[in-house]
Design a protein around this motif. Structure first.
Motif, PDB file in Angstrom:
ATOM      1  N   TYR A  57       0.652  -1.139  -0.006  1.00  0.00           N
ATOM      2  CA  TYR A  57       0.067  -0.113  -0.242  1.00  0.00           C
ATOM      3  C   TYR A  57       1.054   1.080  -0.481  1.00  0.00           C
ATOM      4  CZ  TYR A  57      -3.467  -3.256   1.393  1.00  0.00           C
ATOM      5  OH  TYR A  57      -4.787  -4.291   1.255  1.00  0.00           O
ATOM      6  N   VAL A 110       0.785   5.205  -0.151  1.00  0.00           N
ATOM      7  CA  VAL A 110      -0.304   6.760   1.078  1.00  0.00           C
ATOM      8  C   VAL A 110       0.524   7.322   1.209  1.00  0.00           C
ATOM      9  CG1 VAL A 110      -1.342   7.241   2.819  1.00  0.00           C
ATOM     10  CG2 VAL A 110      -1.527   4.690   2.750  1.00  0.00           C
ATOM     11  N   ASP A 126      -2.176  -2.761   5.704  1.00  0.00           N
ATOM     12  CA  ASP A 126      -1.979  -1.793   7.002  1.00  0.00           C
ATOM     13  C   ASP A 126      -3.578  -1.697   7.133  1.00  0.00           C
ATOM     14  OD1 ASP A 126      -3.193   0.529   8.648  1.00  0.00           O
ATOM     15  OD2 ASP A 126      -2.321   2.185   6.176  1.00  0.00           O
ATOM     16  N   LEU A 144      -6.359   1.107   6.864  1.00  0.00           N
ATOM     17  CA  LEU A 144      -6.294   1.395   5.644  1.00  0.00           C
ATOM     18  C   LEU A 144      -7.342   0.611   5.159  1.00  0.00           C
ATOM     19  CD1 LEU A 144      -6.125   3.267   3.244  1.00  0.00           C
ATOM     20  CD2 LEU A 144      -3.847   2.049   2.772  1.00  0.00           C
TER      21      LEU A 144
END
Length: 74
Positions: free
Chosen positions: A34, A36, A49, A52
């Motif tokens: 991921y 971000v 995460d 998330l």
């Protein structure tokens, strides 16, 4: 700080993750990562995460429940 380079593969630009980076992320080939974006424009790469993933699942549920309303607002 770990340095890596961006290179072209076909029509894509790819960043190579070194063995050291994979060890830090506790990730392996084939895992999902991921990325971000921070408020300061930085990028954070995470192998997992849960917060998330839960937020994305909740968002999807809300969008599914309100699909017609959201389309009318678009």
């Amino acid at each position: 700080m770990i340095e890596t380079r961006i290179r072209k593969v076909g029509n894509s630009a790819v960043m190579t993750l070194t063995a050291e980076m994979l060890a830090i992320l506790d990730a392996k080939e084939g895992d999902t990562l991921y990325v971000v974006r921070g408020d300061d424009g930085s990028l954070r790469i995470m192998a997992n995460d849960p917060a998330l993933a839960a937020a994305l699942a909740a968002g999807e549920a809300v969008m599914d429940e309100n699909r017609d309303l959201l389309q009318a607002l678009a």
